[in-house]
Design an enzyme around this catalytic site. Structure first.
Site, short mmCIF file in Angstrom:
data_model
loop_
_atom_site.label_atom_id
_atom_site.label_comp_id
_atom_site.label_asym_id
_atom_site.label_seq_id
_atom_site.Cartn_x
_atom_site.Cartn_y
_atom_site.Cartn_z
N ASN A 214 -12.60 2.44 9.77
CA ASN A 214 -13.35 3.69 9.59
C ASN A 214 -12.34 4.83 9.63
O ASN A 214 -11.88 5.23 10.69
CB ASN A 214 -14.39 3.82 10.73
N TRP A 215 -11.99 5.31 8.43
CA TRP A 215 -10.94 6.34 8.35
C TRP A 215 -11.44 7.73 8.73
O TRP A 215 -10.64 8.67 8.80
CB TRP A 215 -10.36 6.38 6.93
N LYS A 216 -12.75 7.86 8.88
CA LYS A 216 -13.33 9.17 9.22
C LYS A 216 -12.84 10.25 8.23
O LYS A 216 -12.74 9.96 7.05
CB LYS A 216 -13.04 9.51 10.69
N HIS B 152 -23.52 6.30 12.62
CA HIS B 152 -22.34 6.47 13.49
C HIS B 152 -22.62 7.61 14.47
O HIS B 152 -23.26 8.61 14.11
CB HIS B 152 -21.10 6.77 12.64
N GLU C 79 -21.14 0.30 19.67
CA GLU C 79 -20.05 1.26 19.82
C GLU C 79 -20.46 2.33 20.83
O GLU C 79 -21.06 3.34 20.45
CB GLU C 79 -19.69 1.88 18.47
N GLY D 88 -11.29 2.73 14.29
CA GLY D 88 -11.07 4.11 13.85
C GLY D 88 -9.59 4.45 13.83
O GLY D 88 -8.86 4.08 12.89
P1 PGA Z 1 -11.79 4.60 17.45
O1 PGA Z 1 -13.04 4.93 16.50
O2 PGA Z 1 -11.32 3.21 17.05
O3 PGA Z 1 -10.78 5.65 17.13
O4 PGA Z 1 -12.28 4.62 18.85
C1 PGA Z 1 -14.02 3.98 16.23
C2 PGA Z 1 -15.19 4.62 15.52
O5 PGA Z 1 -15.58 5.74 15.90
O6 PGA Z 1 -15.74 4.03 14.59
#
Ligand code: PGA
Length: 246
Positions: A8-10, A89, A159, A227
């Site tokens: 998940n590159w956001k 999310h 999550e 992420g």
């Molecule tokens: P993170 O993000 O691996 O940086 O904790 C995961 C996500 O929010 O999908």
């Protein structure tokens, strides 16, 4: 079953060139890992940078087409080759997305034959070992009135918000295992045994190259949502390598 690892590159990286380089490095390396199914979910604008690897999306809109400025439909995603869509999310929920909207999105995605990746998780760490009411509600309302034959394309991610790297630290594999059992029990109540056991449950929240194998091995989840560590090709490839080697 192959473990599903979703990057998940956001809202990263900034340029198409960076997205192309990152995608190329990951897709080249991922070809040698046989036991993992790897998905990259970039920002919409970088979709064309993702080649040779499964494409995911970070969100979607439920309407088919029309006057919805700024939104993207399932059909548009599908026409670009999208195979997975993350829905619900916590970073979208905090911006106001409701379980009702999430339910519409999940339905639209599943009806199109794309995989829907529903994220659920509590905001604060519970002191007692209880099943947080918020997850019960997210599952119940998010998956309301979904036809059973579409559920083969559903994936759930546990999550917890407190475990996301920008909020805190990773959960323990032991707790992840317990939570995945509780989530599976909810699914069993909702859809019966056969369907409940066929839905993959993933973990997300500060997954990195050091803890990834433990979550799969001891947390016994069917995969991971990654992420921050997915924005560094070396770290992400190491995660794939370790999970693939289990
Ligand atoms: P993170 O993000 O691996 O940086 O904790 C995961 C996500 O929010 O999908």
């Amino acid at each position: 079953m192959k473990k599903i690892i979703i990057a998940n590159w956001k809202m990263n990286p900034e340029t198409p060139r960076e997205a192309e380089n990152l995608s190329r490095e990951i897709s080249t390396a991922s070809k040698s890992f046989k036991n993992v199914e790897v998905v990259i979910s970039p920002a919409f604008i970088h979709a064309s940078a993702i080649k040779g690897i499964k494409l995911g999306a970070q969100d979607v809109f439920w309407e088919k087409s029309g006057p919805y400025t700024g939104e993207i439909s399932v059909r548009q995603l599908k026409s670009c080759g999208t195979k997975f869509v993350i829905v619900g999310h916590s970073e979208r929920r905090v911006l106001g997305e409701t379980n009702e909207e999430i339910n519409k999105k999940i339905k639209a995605v599943l009806e199109s034959g794309i995989k829907a990746v529903l994220c659920v998780g509590e905001i604060e760490k519970e002191k007692e070992a209880v099943f947080p009411a918020i997850i019960h509600q997210e599952l119940k309302e998010g998956l309301k009135n979904i036809k059973k034959n579409f559920l083969k394309n559903l994936i759930i991610v546990y999550e917890p918000v407190w475990a996301i790297s920008t909020h805190g630290r990773a959960d323990s594999p032991k707790n992840v295992f317990e939570m995945s059992v509780l989530i599976r029990r909810e699914l069993l109540k909702m859809f019966g045994k056969k369907i409940a056991f066929s839905i993959p449950i993933l973990y997300g929240g500060s997954v990195d190259e050091k803890n990834a194998a433990d979550f799969v091995n001891h947390g016994r989840v069917n995969g991971l949502l990654v992420g921050a560590a997915s924005l560094n090709s070396k770290r992400f490839i190491e995660i794939l390598k370790r999970v693939s080697g289990l």
